[in-house]
Design an enzyme around this catalytic site. Sequence first.
Site, PDB file in Angstrom:
ATOM      1  N   ASN A   1      -7.205  -0.395   6.019  1.00  0.00           N
ATOM      2  CA  ASN A   1      -6.624  -1.147   7.157  1.00  0.00           C
ATOM      3  C   ASN A   1      -5.459  -1.395   7.562  1.00  0.00           C
ATOM      4  OD1 ASN A   1      -7.511  -3.316   9.536  1.00  0.00           O
ATOM      5  ND2 ASN A   1      -6.533  -4.290   8.142  1.00  0.00           N
TER       6      ASN A   1
ATOM      7  N   VAL B   1       1.116  -1.269  -0.354  1.00  0.00           N
ATOM      8  CA  VAL B   1       0.187   0.290  -0.205  1.00  0.00           C
ATOM      9  C   VAL B   1       1.310   1.699   0.066  1.00  0.00           C
ATOM     10  CG1 VAL B   1      -2.350  -0.863   0.689  1.00  0.00           C
ATOM     11  CG2 VAL B   1       0.179   0.275   2.830  1.00  0.00           C
TER      12      VAL B   1
ATOM     13  N   TYR C   1       5.220   5.145  15.467  1.00  0.00           N
ATOM     14  CA  TYR C   1       3.231   4.127  15.015  1.00  0.00           C
ATOM     15  C   TYR C   1       2.512   5.172  15.232  1.00  0.00           C
ATOM     16  CZ  TYR C   1      -0.259   0.863  16.055  1.00  0.00           C
ATOM     17  OH  TYR C   1      -1.607   0.498  15.787  1.00  0.00           O
TER      18      TYR C   1
ATOM     19  N   LYS D   1      -0.565   7.439  13.275  1.00  0.00           N
ATOM     20  CA  LYS D   1      -2.324   7.336  13.526  1.00  0.00           C
ATOM     21  C   LYS D   1      -2.999   8.536  13.729  1.00  0.00           C
ATOM     22  CE  LYS D   1      -2.037   2.654  12.949  1.00  0.00           C
ATOM     23  NZ  LYS D   1      -3.644   2.353  11.945  1.00  0.00           N
TER      24      LYS D   1
HETATM   25  P1  NDP Z   1      -1.875  -7.864  12.083  1.00  0.00           P
HETATM   26  O1  NDP Z   1      -0.727  -7.713  11.486  1.00  0.00           O
HETATM   27  O2  NDP Z   1      -2.481  -8.744  12.175  1.00  0.00           O
HETATM   28  O3  NDP Z   1      -2.100  -7.699  10.132  1.00  0.00           O
HETATM   29  C1  NDP Z   1      -1.310  -6.877   9.154  1.00  0.00           C
HETATM   30  C2  NDP Z   1      -1.759  -6.307   8.319  1.00  0.00           C
HETATM   31  O4  NDP Z   1      -1.229  -5.607   7.529  1.00  0.00           O
HETATM   32  C3  NDP Z   1      -1.478  -7.846   7.447  1.00  0.00           C
HETATM   33  O5  NDP Z   1      -2.750  -8.143   6.055  1.00  0.00           O
HETATM   34  C4  NDP Z   1      -0.495  -7.222   6.234  1.00  0.00           C
HETATM   35  O6  NDP Z   1      -0.269  -8.175   5.348  1.00  0.00           O
HETATM   36  C5  NDP Z   1      -1.060  -5.604   6.053  1.00  0.00           C
HETATM   37  N1  NDP Z   1       0.362  -5.077   5.884  1.00  0.00           N
HETATM   38  C6  NDP Z   1       1.750  -4.877   6.813  1.00  0.00           C
HETATM   39  N2  NDP Z   1       2.495  -3.550   5.689  1.00  0.00           N
HETATM   40  C7  NDP Z   1       1.881  -3.652   4.618  1.00  0.00           C
HETATM   41  C8  NDP Z   1       1.722  -2.971   2.959  1.00  0.00           C
HETATM   42  N3  NDP Z   1       2.578  -2.709   3.289  1.00  0.00           N
HETATM   43  N4  NDP Z   1       1.044  -3.344   2.158  1.00  0.00           N
HETATM   44  C9  NDP Z   1      -0.159  -3.988   1.608  1.00  0.00           C
HETATM   45  N5  NDP Z   1      -0.483  -4.700   3.604  1.00  0.00           N
HETATM   46  C10 NDP Z   1       0.412  -4.275   4.468  1.00  0.00           C
HETATM   47  O7  NDP Z   1      -1.886  -6.724  12.576  1.00  0.00           O
HETATM   48  P2  NDP Z   1      -3.704  -5.865  13.056  1.00  0.00           P
HETATM   49  O8  NDP Z   1      -5.002  -6.720  12.064  1.00  0.00           O
HETATM   50  O9  NDP Z   1      -3.350  -5.924  14.104  1.00  0.00           O
HETATM   51  O10 NDP Z   1      -3.558  -4.559  11.961  1.00  0.00           O
HETATM   52  C11 NDP Z   1      -3.977  -3.945  11.211  1.00  0.00           C
HETATM   53  C12 NDP Z   1      -4.621  -2.340  11.817  1.00  0.00           C
HETATM   54  O11 NDP Z   1      -6.239  -2.197  12.670  1.00  0.00           O
HETATM   55  C13 NDP Z   1      -3.149  -2.083  11.516  1.00  0.00           C
HETATM   56  O12 NDP Z   1      -3.115  -0.464  11.125  1.00  0.00           O
HETATM   57  C14 NDP Z   1      -3.320  -1.855  12.709  1.00  0.00           C
HETATM   58  O13 NDP Z   1      -2.155   0.031  13.382  1.00  0.00           O
HETATM   59  C15 NDP Z   1      -4.759  -1.141  13.218  1.00  0.00           C
HETATM   60  N6  NDP Z   1      -4.770  -1.276  14.873  1.00  0.00           N
HETATM   61  C16 NDP Z   1      -4.994  -2.911  15.590  1.00  0.00           C
HETATM   62  C17 NDP Z   1      -4.949  -2.495  17.194  1.00  0.00           C
HETATM   63  C18 NDP Z   1      -4.398  -4.261  17.609  1.00  0.00           C
HETATM   64  O14 NDP Z   1      -4.710  -4.298  18.790  1.00  0.00           O
HETATM   65  N7  NDP Z   1      -4.531  -5.359  16.788  1.00  0.00           N
HETATM   66  C19 NDP Z   1      -4.841  -1.454  17.576  1.00  0.00           C
HETATM   67  C20 NDP Z   1      -5.679  -0.276  16.785  1.00  0.00           C
HETATM   68  C21 NDP Z   1      -4.748  -0.410  16.033  1.00  0.00           C
HETATM   69  P3  NDP Z   1       0.628  -9.274   5.215  1.00  0.00           P
HETATM   70  O15 NDP Z   1       0.656 -10.413   6.607  1.00  0.00           O
HETATM   71  O16 NDP Z   1       0.307 -10.283   4.529  1.00  0.00           O
HETATM   72  O17 NDP Z   1       2.098  -8.661   4.925  1.00  0.00           O
END
Ligand code: NDP
Length: 262
Positions: free
Chosen positions: A90, A64, A160, A164
């Site tokens: 996301n 992204v 981070y 945000k």
């Molecule tokens: P995960 O690590 O489980 O998932 C992160 C996702 O982002 C994965 O699908 C990963 O893809 C994808 N990703 C990472 N870098 C890239 C990139 N350069 N291009 C495209 N995709 C990318 O984390 P979460 O599900 O927890 O996080 C999802 C969102 O929620 C984030 O924005 C995070 O900041 C936010 N968030 C999460 C919280 C939590 O407590 N979990 C709290 C607050 C916010 P792949 O694995 O295929 O590389």
Amino acid sequence: MTKLNKTIVVTGASSGIGQGIAVAFGQLGANVLINYHSDEEGAKETLKQINDGGGTGIIHQANVGIEEEVISMFDRAKEEFGGFDVLINNAGIQQDNTFSKMSLEEWTTVIDTNLTGQFLCAREAIRHFEGKPDTGKVKGNVIFMSSVHDIIPWAGHINYAASKGGILMLMKSLALEVAPQKIRVNAISPGAIATDINEEVWSDETKKKELLKLIPYQRIGEAKDVAKAAIWLASDDSDYVIGTTIYVDGGMTLYPGFVDNG
Ligand code: NDP
């Protein structure tokens, strides 16, 4: 729950919150573009769960933070589905360090993915929505995935928190700019949701106990808690909600240190 006849692009849908949202929308009958970066198996699992629930989806690999890859991803959504209605912006990462030790690479990698990545994806979505005919009804919906750290400072995670905090004003300013065109822009700010991003905290009993002190509702969240808010924000039930952040955080933003224990 009523069926959602919408097409939705979910970035970072190979795990965690993005996967939970993609599956929840798919199970409601939406067409889903499942974006992933490195975890192809995770993306396949998302598609399987969508198909098992009766939905349809396609998988698309893209970083992204890279403009050409983002443009190709949205072109693919238009080719495959004839357009789309909702972007769940996301994808996000953490690369933690104390401030004086933080390398420029740690700073830019997080900003490029979390902030520039959300800018690039939102821009392609807005370009597409702006091209739709005026019917008086909503043309499209962008939902940013922010974090409680868009308002709670976070020592040791400054890249981070800065990303945000940037999303908060990106979201609000964009919502203001495009609302007259009947394009809706909002955000969800999750608190602690058990996913890969924070596994080292929730899988360790001592750290988990410390974390629960920050959550008045006394449980760690699940991806489906966030998915439910996303479904409402993407639906016409929230038609009058513009430029708002929904904190899905078990009360984490309520200054839990001020709780009165009698
Ligand atoms: P995960 O690590 O489980 O998932 C992160 C996702 O982002 C994965 O699908 C990963 O893809 C994808 N990703 C990472 N870098 C890239 C990139 N350069 N291009 C495209 N995709 C990318 O984390 P979460 O599900 O927890 O996080 C999802 C969102 O929620 C984030 O924005 C995070 O900041 C936010 N968030 C999460 C919280 C939590 O407590 N979990 C709290 C607050 C916010 P792949 O694995 O295929 O590389």
